[in-house]
Design a protein around this motif. Structure first.
Motif, PDB file in Angstrom:
ATOM      1  N   THR A  15       0.845  -1.317   0.045  1.00 14.12           N
ATOM      2  CA  THR A  15      -0.033  -0.126  -0.116  1.00 14.12           C
ATOM      3  C   THR A  15       1.001   1.434   0.137  1.00 14.12           C
ATOM      4  O   THR A  15       1.827   1.390   0.769  1.00 14.12           O
ATOM      5  CB  THR A  15      -0.912   0.215   1.267  1.00 14.12           C
ATOM      6  OG1 THR A  15      -1.843  -1.020   1.182  1.00 14.12           O
ATOM      7  CG2 THR A  15      -1.883   1.249   1.107  1.00 14.12           C
ATOM      8  N   ALA A  16       0.305   2.394  -0.817  1.00 17.17           N
ATOM      9  CA  ALA A  16       1.185   3.451  -1.034  1.00 17.17           C
ATOM     10  C   ALA A  16       1.108   4.237   0.386  1.00 17.17           C
ATOM     11  O   ALA A  16      -0.020   4.075   1.079  1.00 17.17           O
ATOM     12  CB  ALA A  16       0.952   4.216  -2.127  1.00 17.17           C
ATOM     13  N   ARG A  17       2.252   4.925   0.781  1.00 18.34           N
ATOM     14  CA  ARG A  17       2.068   5.895   1.926  1.00 18.34           C
ATOM     15  C   ARG A  17       1.085   7.114   1.724  1.00 18.34           C
ATOM     16  O   ARG A  17       0.872   7.450   0.216  1.00 18.34           O
ATOM     17  CB  ARG A  17       3.454   6.589   2.115  1.00 18.34           C
ATOM     18  CG  ARG A  17       4.530   5.345   2.468  1.00 18.34           C
ATOM     19  CD  ARG A  17       5.883   5.880   2.824  1.00 18.34           C
ATOM     20  NE  ARG A  17       6.611   4.966   3.125  1.00 18.34           N
ATOM     21  CZ  ARG A  17       7.674   4.505   2.381  1.00 18.34           C
ATOM     22  NH1 ARG A  17       7.708   4.934   1.009  1.00 18.34           N
ATOM     23  NH2 ARG A  17       8.557   3.685   2.578  1.00 18.34           N
ATOM     24  N   PRO A  18       0.658   7.788   2.512  1.00 19.11           N
ATOM     25  CA  PRO A  18      -0.373   8.904   2.396  1.00 19.11           C
ATOM     26  C   PRO A  18       0.018  10.025   1.166  1.00 19.11           C
ATOM     27  O   PRO A  18      -0.718  10.599   0.644  1.00 19.11           O
ATOM     28  CB  PRO A  18      -0.561   9.450   3.782  1.00 19.11           C
ATOM     29  CG  PRO A  18      -0.442   8.355   4.744  1.00 19.11           C
ATOM     30  CD  PRO A  18       0.796   7.631   4.009  1.00 19.11           C
ATOM     31  N   LEU A  19       1.505  10.253   1.619  1.00 23.68           N
ATOM     32  CA  LEU A  19       1.902  11.358   0.712  1.00 23.68           C
ATOM     33  C   LEU A  19       2.051  10.930  -0.801  1.00 23.68           C
ATOM     34  O   LEU A  19       1.843  11.581  -1.733  1.00 23.68           O
ATOM     35  CB  LEU A  19       3.481  11.713   1.154  1.00 23.68           C
ATOM     36  CG  LEU A  19       4.159  12.834   0.419  1.00 23.68           C
ATOM     37  CD1 LEU A  19       3.433  13.951   0.326  1.00 23.68           C
ATOM     38  CD2 LEU A  19       5.461  13.051   0.826  1.00 23.68           C
ATOM     39  N   GLU A  20       2.517   9.449  -0.972  1.00 17.36           N
ATOM     40  CA  GLU A  20       2.547   8.931  -2.354  1.00 17.36           C
ATOM     41  C   GLU A  20       1.120   9.027  -2.975  1.00 17.36           C
ATOM     42  O   GLU A  20       0.979   9.146  -4.019  1.00 17.36           O
ATOM     43  CB  GLU A  20       3.181   7.554  -2.400  1.00 17.36           C
ATOM     44  CG  GLU A  20       4.532   7.571  -1.876  1.00 17.36           C
ATOM     45  CD  GLU A  20       5.079   6.139  -1.692  1.00 17.36           C
ATOM     46  OE1 GLU A  20       6.302   5.795  -1.786  1.00 17.36           O
ATOM     47  OE2 GLU A  20       4.156   5.260  -1.256  1.00 17.36           O
ATOM     48  N   ASN A  21       0.122   8.765  -2.128  1.00 14.61           N
ATOM     49  CA  ASN A  21      -1.171   8.655  -2.508  1.00 14.61           C
ATOM     50  C   ASN A  21      -1.850  10.226  -3.229  1.00 14.61           C
ATOM     51  O   ASN A  21      -2.326  10.303  -4.091  1.00 14.61           O
ATOM     52  CB  ASN A  21      -2.081   8.213  -1.506  1.00 14.61           C
ATOM     53  CG  ASN A  21      -2.109   6.744  -1.432  1.00 14.61           C
ATOM     54  OD1 ASN A  21      -2.103   6.006  -2.254  1.00 14.61           O
ATOM     55  ND2 ASN A  21      -2.388   6.251   0.051  1.00 14.61           N
ATOM     56  N   LEU A  61       7.697   5.021  -6.505  1.00 13.93           N
ATOM     57  CA  LEU A  61       7.099   3.810  -6.170  1.00 13.93           C
ATOM     58  C   LEU A  61       7.453   2.586  -6.489  1.00 13.93           C
ATOM     59  O   LEU A  61       7.658   1.584  -5.629  1.00 13.93           O
ATOM     60  CB  LEU A  61       5.541   4.086  -6.718  1.00 13.93           C
ATOM     61  CG  LEU A  61       4.728   5.280  -6.285  1.00 13.93           C
ATOM     62  CD1 LEU A  61       3.411   5.309  -7.198  1.00 13.93           C
ATOM     63  CD2 LEU A  61       4.286   4.742  -5.099  1.00 13.93           C
ATOM     64  N   SER A  64      10.635   1.955  -4.122  1.00 15.62           N
ATOM     65  CA  SER A  64      10.115   1.706  -2.538  1.00 15.62           C
ATOM     66  C   SER A  64       9.232   0.551  -2.555  1.00 15.62           C
ATOM     67  O   SER A  64       9.449  -0.176  -1.400  1.00 15.62           O
ATOM     68  CB  SER A  64       9.402   2.865  -2.089  1.00 15.62           C
ATOM     69  OG  SER A  64       8.110   3.025  -2.671  1.00 15.62           O
ATOM     70  N   ARG A  65       8.840  -0.049  -3.420  1.00 15.51           N
ATOM     71  CA  ARG A  65       8.012  -1.466  -3.526  1.00 15.51           C
ATOM     72  C   ARG A  65       8.802  -2.515  -4.340  1.00 15.51           C
ATOM     73  O   ARG A  65       7.964  -3.606  -4.412  1.00 15.51           O
ATOM     74  CB  ARG A  65       6.619  -1.109  -4.015  1.00 15.51           C
ATOM     75  CG  ARG A  65       5.958  -0.053  -3.346  1.00 15.51           C
ATOM     76  CD  ARG A  65       5.608  -0.334  -1.836  1.00 15.51           C
ATOM     77  NE  ARG A  65       4.887   0.591  -1.114  1.00 15.51           N
ATOM     78  CZ  ARG A  65       5.296   1.715  -0.556  1.00 15.51           C
ATOM     79  NH1 ARG A  65       6.550   2.040  -0.814  1.00 15.51           N
ATOM     80  NH2 ARG A  65       4.507   2.601   0.069  1.00 15.51           N
TER      81      ARG A  65
END
Length: 504
Positions: A15-21, A61, A64-65
């Protein structure tokens, strides 16, 4: 491929982080504002353009993933987004094989969803593939004849000719002038939701079925009227012999035959209205090579760089497992095809000769998509046999091609028609700098007014056709045609006034 099979473990998607979202949502929203790049480009700040910022976000993204698909929550919805083109293809293929793939929606730059016509199996006869080149040559001549004085072809004229090409290939010469068929396909493709799509697709199905039921396709391509005639002949044969149905074009079920024709017509229309024009533009920045090879390379590159569906969302209807990742029902898989291609090219992973994305939204082989690509290539070859394409707008830099190439905003001149051809060569557009007399421009203006009046009359004649009488959709369409005819007449009167002013 970034994910390996693991028969013992099963994990949830990252799941993406809030800032990435938030940043991903901004990247989606920024696609709606084409002028947003102008200040950055004017100041030489290329890293701050939409294209560069989106690429940086996807790279982050992916890093990081570990390249795995990531869950994203945006103002436009929640998605599972593959970060690699191979992963996207494999993920959709796994969902399809597991029977978990539901409706597909095309996502526009404005964030709207438009349902995509479902895939239907098609068996294309070799004779049809051969005849496509002859028909493409005929329609290429019509395109050259439709040029303006500056050698360009208006967008509406391009679409009118190439849509006729698509109808002839799919349903034969009987459907050549059935513009209502293409109009119904267009409104179905712009439906805002499943219910609206179902209503519009039903109207399209009735129109297609009339060809199959009445055998109107007979006598077209290959003596069978394209795919439509083949479907009709196969349906009649199956009905007479009592053979069992099969989910292909040769099925005895009229509904299956109509679905195959609709799917093929949809893909051919996309390939001719969008991809073929983009391929012509890309030809102008390609190195010299044989004509057929140039056409194939240009069409494949147009499909890779500028797929008609730049982003597609796939609904997951039942849970399934993709390698070591568990995908839940209700998940929307976002395949941002153009973004993934751009990211691969920036990272040096785009390999020459890589197969272009299929026009069909469903993974696996699709003969309709192959026929559509072949038709686009045949049209490009036929045109380049007659003319030399020149891009007037936008400016194309072979070392920095634009990320998007909207066919509606693409202006390609068809210059240098062969003098031995029966197609008239283009004349340069007259300008004030040439010192022509006002009477010259008055004559051109009167011709434009006459063209508008003739178009208005054609719309009126079409509206009076009895085919509109069957339902409320037909009546609404008829009123739209008449309203547009009235606007054309008013415009013609204004243009006539301008011609009189110039003449006096």
């Amino acid at each position: 491929m970034t994910v390996l099979d693991d028969p013992t473990e099963s994990r949830e998607p990252a799941t993406a982080r809030p800032l990435e979202n938030a940043l991903f949502g901004v990247a989606l929203a920024a696609q709606r504002i084409p002028w947003i790049d102008a200040p950055a480009r004017a100041l030489g700040l290329t890293p701050f353009t939409r294209e560069s910022l989106t690429r940086q976000l996807l790279t982050q993204l992916k890093r990081s993933r570990s390249g795995r698909p990531v869950r994203l929550h945006t103002p436009f919805g929640a998605y599972l987004a593959p970060l690699d083109a191979d992963d996207a293809t494999d993920l959709i293929a796994h969902a399809h094989e597991a029977g978990a793939l539901g409706r597909a929606d095309r996502l526009t730059l404005e964030g709207r969803r438009h349902p995509v016509a479902p895939h239907a199996a098609v068996s294309v006869p070799p004779s049809l593939l051969r005849d496509v080149h002859a028909v493409a040559a005929q329609e290429a001549a019509h395109l050259v004849a439709a040029r303006h004085a500056d050698a360009t072809v208006a967008r509406e004229d391009w679409c009118a000719v190439v849509q006729r090409l698509a109808r002839r290939v799919v349903l034969g010469d009987a459907a050549a002038e059935d513009t209502l068929l293409s109009d119904l396909l267009a409104v179905a493709n712009t439906a805002e939701d499943a219910n609206e799509y179902a209503d519009r697709a039903a109207a399209l199905r009735r129109r297609v079925s009339s060809y199959l039921r009445e055998g109107d396709g007979a006598g077209g391509l290959g003596g069978l009227g394209g795919l439509g005639g083949l479907a009709s002949a196969a349906t009649d044969t199956a009905r007479d012999t009592g053979s069992s149905p099969a989910p292909t074009l040769g099925s005895p079920t009229a509904q299956q035959a109509a679905a195959a024709v609709e799917h093929t017509l949809d893909l051919l229309t996309q390939a001719t209205t969008h991809t073929a024009l983009q391929a012509l533009a890309l030809l102008t920045v390609q190195p010299a090579m044989p004509a057929s090879q140039r056409a194939e390379t240009a069409v494949n590159e147009a499909l890779r760089r500028y797929p008609p569906r730049s982003a597609t969302s796939y609904q997951v209807t039942t849970p399934f497992r993709w390698h070591d990742v568990s995908i839940e029902a209700g998940t929307d898989i976002l395949c941002a095809t153009s973004w993934l291609h751009d990211l691969a090219a920036a990272e040096g992973e785009a390999r020459p000769g890589t197969p272009a994305p299929s026009l069909c939204a469903t993974p696996g082989q699709c003969e309709a998509a192959e026929l559509a690509a072949s038709t686009a290539r045949a049209l490009v070859v036929a045109l380049t046999d007659l003319i030399q394409p020149v891009v007037r707008e936008p400016r194309l830099d072979p070392d920095d091609l634009p990320r998007t190439l909207d066919p509606a905003k693409l202006t390609v001149a068809l210059t240098g028609a062969d003098a031995s051809s029966d197609v008239p060569a283009a004349e340069p557009r007259p300008t004030a700098a040439q010192g022509r007399a006002p009477a010259h421009y008055a004559a051109l203006t009167r011709e434009s007014a006459l063209s508008l009046e003739q178009h208005a009359q054609r719309l009126v004649d079409l509206a009076h056709d009895s085919g509109w009488n069957h339902d409320a959709v037909g009546e609404r369409s008829r009123m739209l045609l008449l309203a547009h005819a009235e606007r054309c007449r008013r415009a013609a009167a204004d243009v006539q006034n301008a011609a009189r002013w110039l003449a006096n």
